[in-house]
Enzyme design. Structure first.
Site: not given
Length: 456
Positions: A429-430
């Site tokens: 999700h980064r």
């Protein structure tokens, strides 16, 4: 260069210079060398390696580029070759033992006369008071690989006692080529070597072959099986193999990455029909899924990206599809490189080759550590859906379930039947967000439901 080693005296023509005495001619003395053979780093995640078998014995003469030992890394078994000519003077780590990357596993003497000195050095190295560590010389062994040999660092850990390989004996009237450790293990486990197929160099039986034979019930008559039907001794404590240790480290490392998951249902009727049509040409369903995924990634490069330092991410220039394969003692992810550019027939042939090499533990590092997106398929086991753990250093992994008939509502409002499969993508999700995955899965669904581009 050879001329530079010959010292030549030049006589000056100027008389004044002749008053000075001529320098004495110096004799160049070339001393023989004793080199330490280090445990090489065969992958970026390898911290230790296991000696599967010594191809050469103590005292054998070696030529540069010749295979000397088979090492089990966290990914595969690899032949390791020598960088130098010389003699295998002393084996410091026996077959079946584990050594840290960079630690000495043997000594290589440059000349036959230096063998005794090398053996004395090996003995002193194993003494309770080892000499202070010195800067590491150039490693004497190199892995047999298409990639450059990785750098190894010197370890000050004490080495394992010396042991040398011996010539295999005959069993049951047939010549059985087996490593000493494999023969010892076979005796302990009650396995008949004559019935074991070797996976080592030139068909040599190594320890893992004996273990595999014991697991499937290849024990001698009269020997008690550990557990009926499993070959497992219940209640026993079994240490991790090198591969299992690596998998454990990677799974723990993956916990530091913030991930999320998105699922999608895809109709596979058209894909199944295509597969039946071209299956006879050697095409596999795995290759079709890899090709479809690669074509979808072309349109969504952020899903093919990766973040390694937590501060930036890389748009990978190649689409390399890694696919999880279960093998004895663990799993590995062979990589179909440039899957978007290779036709489906070549891709299928390459996949079969990679699977064969993976199960023989003969993959080269670039064949398992270059993936940019991972597929994990449990559909062939009847699993309809599951989540996969993100491999460190990659942006996403897709878990593929099996196809099964489902009752669905058609576009005209009627009830119909469709074959569907569930896919779940786990992503970093980064780098990748929900909308990115949703768009990627929509594209993938369109490709699978209308797969004409897969055979172009």
């Amino acid at each position: 260069m050879a001329r530079l080693l010959n010292t030549t005296t030049f006589f000056p023509s100027t008389p004044s210079l002749r008053r000075h005495p001529l320098p004495r001619r110096r004799t160049l003395v070339i001393q023989a060398k004793i080199r330490e053979i280090f445990m090489p780093a065969l992958s970026s995640t390898m911290t230790e390696g296991k000696i599967v078998s010594w191809i050469k014995s103590e005292g054998d003469k070696l030529s540069k580029g010749e295979s000397v030992v088979v090492v089990e890394s966290d990914k595969a078994d690899m032949d390791v070759e020598t960088f130098y000519d010389g003699y295998l003077a002393a084996i410091m780590v026996e077959e079946g033992a584990v050594a840290a990357v960079g630690s000495a596993i043997a000594l290589l003497a440059e000349t036959e006369a230096e063998i005794d000195a090398a053996r004395s050095k090996a003995t002193s190295t194993n003494s309770p008071s080892p000499p202070p560590p010195a800067p590491a010389p150039a490693p004497a062994l190199a892995p047999v690989s298409n990639s450059p040999p990785p750098q190894a660092t010197l370890s000050t850990a004490p080495a394992v006692p010396v042991a040398s390989a011996v010539h295999p004996a005959s069993e049951g009237g047939r010549r059985v080529v087996a490593s000493p450790y494999a023969k010892k293990l076979a005796k302990e486990m009650g396995v008949e070597l004559s019935g074991v197929v070797g996976s080592g160099p030139m068909g040599r039986v190594v320890a893992k072959d004996v273990e595999a034979a014991a697991a499937i019930g290849g024990v001698s008559p009269g020997k008690k099986a550990a557990a009926v039907g499993t070959g497992i001794e219940l209640g026993s404590v079994v240490p991790f193999t090198t591969m299992q240790s690596a998998v454990s480290r990677n799974m723990v490392e993956s916990l530091s990455v913030p991930t999320f998951r998105v699922g999608y249902t895809i109709s596979t009727d058209a894909l199944d029909a295509l597969y039946k049509k071209i299956k006879s040409k050697g095409v596999t369903m795995t290759a079709l899924l890899a090709k479809a995924t690669a074509l979808a990634l072309v349109k969504h490069p952020v899903v093919n990206s990766s973040c390694r330092d937590g501060k930036s991410f890389t748009y990978n220039s190649s689409i390399n599809i890694a696919i999880a394969v279960a093998i004895d003692g663990g799993l590995i992810t062979p990589v179909l490189q440039d899957a978007d550019k290779v036709d489906i027939y070549s891709l299928s042939r390459k996949w079969k080759e990679l699977v064969d090499k993976a199960r023989a533990k003969q993959l080269q590092p670039n064949e398992y550590n270059s993936g940019t997106f991972t597929l994990s398929n449990l559909g062939m086991f009847g699993v309809d859906r599951f989540d996969a753990i993100l491999p460190p250093g990659t942006g996403a992994i897709m878990a593929v379930g099996g196809s099964s008939p489902a009752v669905v509502a058609t576009k005209d409002g009627r009830i119909g039947m469709k074959t569907q499969m569930q896919v779940n993508v786990t992503a970093d999700h980064r780098v990748i967000y929900g909308a990115d995955l949703a768009a990627f899965l929509q594209t993938l669904s369109k490709i699978i439901e209308d797969p004409k581009d897969l055979t172009l």
